[in-house]
Design an enzyme around this catalytic site. Sequence first.
Site, mmCIF file in Angstrom:
data_model
loop_
_atom_site.group_PDB
_atom_site.id
_atom_site.type_symbol
_atom_site.label_atom_id
_atom_site.label_comp_id
_atom_site.label_asym_id
_atom_site.label_seq_id
_atom_site.Cartn_x
_atom_site.Cartn_y
_atom_site.Cartn_z
ATOM 1 N N ARG A 1 29.142 44.858 47.030
ATOM 2 C CA ARG A 1 29.161 43.550 46.654
ATOM 3 C C ARG A 1 28.092 42.695 46.096
ATOM 4 O O ARG A 1 28.081 41.812 45.346
ATOM 5 C CB ARG A 1 30.032 42.790 47.651
ATOM 6 C CG ARG A 1 29.440 42.620 48.884
ATOM 7 C CD ARG A 1 30.139 41.652 49.720
ATOM 8 N NE ARG A 1 29.455 41.628 51.220
ATOM 9 C CZ ARG A 1 29.596 40.824 52.299
ATOM 10 N NH1 ARG A 1 30.698 39.977 51.969
ATOM 11 N NH2 ARG A 1 29.096 40.617 53.390
ATOM 12 N N SER B 1 31.258 35.919 49.850
ATOM 13 C CA SER B 1 31.671 36.924 50.131
ATOM 14 C C SER B 1 31.768 37.968 48.979
ATOM 15 O O SER B 1 31.406 39.116 49.198
ATOM 16 C CB SER B 1 33.038 37.043 50.830
ATOM 17 O OG SER B 1 33.291 36.209 51.843
ATOM 18 N N GLU C 1 45.055 30.710 44.426
ATOM 19 C CA GLU C 1 45.045 31.699 43.535
ATOM 20 C C GLU C 1 45.902 31.711 41.989
ATOM 21 O O GLU C 1 45.281 32.191 41.120
ATOM 22 C CB GLU C 1 45.189 33.082 44.148
ATOM 23 C CG GLU C 1 44.044 33.301 45.254
ATOM 24 C CD GLU C 1 44.208 32.358 46.554
ATOM 25 O OE1 GLU C 1 45.273 31.994 46.754
ATOM 26 O OE2 GLU C 1 43.186 32.620 47.410
ATOM 27 N N PHE D 1 44.251 38.737 47.898
ATOM 28 C CA PHE D 1 44.833 37.315 47.790
ATOM 29 C C PHE D 1 44.958 37.274 46.344
ATOM 30 O O PHE D 1 46.095 36.535 46.109
ATOM 31 C CB PHE D 1 43.546 36.321 48.080
ATOM 32 C CG PHE D 1 43.112 36.344 49.576
ATOM 33 C CD1 PHE D 1 44.133 36.669 50.621
ATOM 34 C CD2 PHE D 1 41.583 36.339 49.808
ATOM 35 C CE1 PHE D 1 43.525 36.967 51.831
ATOM 36 C CE2 PHE D 1 41.266 36.291 51.372
ATOM 37 C CZ PHE D 1 42.359 36.595 52.292
ATOM 38 N N ASP E 1 37.631 42.376 59.641
ATOM 39 C CA ASP E 1 38.413 41.298 59.552
ATOM 40 C C ASP E 1 39.970 41.585 59.489
ATOM 41 O O ASP E 1 40.996 40.805 59.477
ATOM 42 C CB ASP E 1 38.120 40.529 57.968
ATOM 43 C CG ASP E 1 36.930 39.641 58.021
ATOM 44 O OD1 ASP E 1 36.748 39.090 59.102
ATOM 45 O OD2 ASP E 1 36.244 39.598 57.083
ATOM 46 N N ARG F 1 32.754 45.727 50.406
ATOM 47 C CA ARG F 1 31.749 45.271 51.072
ATOM 48 C C ARG F 1 30.954 46.406 51.651
ATOM 49 O O ARG F 1 29.626 45.977 51.953
ATOM 50 C CB ARG F 1 32.647 44.644 52.431
ATOM 51 C CG ARG F 1 31.739 43.707 53.235
ATOM 52 C CD ARG F 1 32.754 43.323 54.365
ATOM 53 N NE ARG F 1 32.117 42.006 54.804
ATOM 54 C CZ ARG F 1 31.170 42.067 55.793
ATOM 55 N NH1 ARG F 1 30.906 43.275 56.346
ATOM 56 N NH2 ARG F 1 30.830 41.017 56.518
#
Lengths: 324, 277
Positions: free
Chosen positions: A16, A43, A64, A89, A123, A173
């Site tokens: 990322r 993020s 979104e 999302f 997460d 990530r």
Amino acid sequence: MRLGEHAGLKDSKPLRDIFGEALLDVVRDNPKVVVLDGDLGNSTKTELVRKAFPERSFNIGIAESNLVCIGAGMAGVGLIPWITSFSSFLLCNAYDQIRLSVAMSKINAKILGSHGGITLGKDGPTQMGIEDLALVGGFPTMVILVPCDPASMRAAVRAATDYEGPVWLRSSRYAMPEVYSQDLDFVIGKANTVREGNDLTIIANGLMVAAGLDAAAELADEGIEARVIDMHTLRPMDVEAIVSAAKETGAIVTAEEHLLHGGFGSNIARVVAENCPVPMRFVGLEDTYVESGDPDELLKKYHLTSGDIENMAREVLAEKRKAK
Amino acid sequence: MGSIANKNELKIIARELRLDILEATTKAESGHLSSSFSSVEILTALFFNGILRYRSDEPLWPERDRFIMSKGHAAPLLYAVLAKAGYFSRDELWRLRQAGSPVQGHPILGCMPGVEATTGSLGQGISLAIGHILGARLIKKDFSAYVLIGDGECQAGQIWESAMAAAHYQMQELIVILDYNKFQEMGPISREMGLEPLTEKWQSFGWYTQEVDGHDVQKISAALKTLQEVKEKPSILIAHTVKGKGISFVEKDFTWHGRAIKDPEQYEMAKKEILCG
Ligand SMILES: Cc1ncc(C[n+]2csc(CCOP(=O)(O)OP(=O)(O)O)c2C)c(N)n1
Ligand SMILES: [Mg+2]
């Protein structure tokens, strides 16, 4: 052993971060590029752009559907929007909007689906994108890119921006080791052979490319030469690379950080079945949601390691020999 | 360019639009006749009374005002208006909903000139318009965006996401027109999923609101001119309308939603009412 170690790959930064830097580069180079965020710029790392180019960065908030359509509208004045958030999302809140306003409209918009796969880790499953590429597969007009390392991420961001039409880019990530030197050949729809070999082919994308190279290094110690292909573009698929792999090596293992159901392995299997049926095995997620945890532990627990690829390679080779 | 017609001409335009919609949907044996009829005067004011700035011979003129048909099921009306405005030949209307025809059942961007968005899943139009305006501000173009939404459509969450965003961006360039015909697909809005107090909802989201008789072209035009002067706020014209306006038996029966008139006797009756209305 860390990912890529056996293959001698250099460690790197989280993918990322590379994305954020690469996006900043294209924003700097191309005045038409604008960046839209769903309140996750820290993020996804679009915050790098926001700091340098606040007037071309738009945080639409936690909405979104609105985010996607506003981005699509901006394409309507000739800008090149990068619409960014977690894949989960975007796809789960704005599938309809992507479908009509981006894919069916065939506009020149780019979508970053960050945190694809399970390696966001702690997460947990609500944030993970284990089904992202299957869902994006439902947009027939959309190019789908899954880079595997820093250089290919940089190249993918540039190629996506230059391409005229809708593109989906998966980011992560996880710190993916360096598969490529800086000057790789990155052509949309053209897979890269990252290791030569003729006993079998490992076709992978994302972090599974490094795992595939680790597996190939291990197999080489046993005298097995595996070809490893980085299939960084899921659509359009490089049919030629798949067919050559089938014909020349006679056995294929696919590897992906994604659900097997609807994953890229099944798409490759369709090409193989139609053109040159050979024994195949598939490394990916079985039908389950993955829990929170350390990314490397999760990769082990859910069978997404080089060891898993090696096991499948041995199986597929045994089947190939039996067929002869 | 939206030429300014006189009162009688506007009446004739509205009548011709209704006749074209009737014929196109009857030929196609399907299509949203009643939803189209309820917005005829709104689009007549917008396109033919000097409100919207457009060049039908240059559909992608960069400075054009945008019109986005968010209630995409009123596609027959959009096509009839675009044909009358000179974007394409009126003959195209008779290919509505046919295989191989660009005159798709719901509007698709890029299929017909003048169509600014792919719609048909309700709720997306205002967001798209916001994108056009944010983009225009960035590239220093000065145009407005007009969006037509349905009242049932206001039940969609995205409408309120976009309402919030437009107010946040103090979007004076955005004018939404709400076709408030009091009916959704399955029946009266008040019975199915009530919206009231609706004007207050928009006001509380930071919008300038005005109400109007949605079948009076002069009043609609005057109201839109007022809204063009609103500063630092998006505005919404709440147009009170009758679904199926102009055909008495359609006005009386909401189950006409999404249906074309196929019975020849009913077709003749409808035509007569439109001509004499
Ligand atoms: C998201 C979505 N859900 C459902 C539909 C199906 N649908 C088409 S028109 C309609 C009713 C629309 O009512 P309203 O907004 O009041 O428009 P009207 O036809 O009354 O002008 C419905 C439910 C749709 N097009 N989009
Ligand atoms: Mg209604």
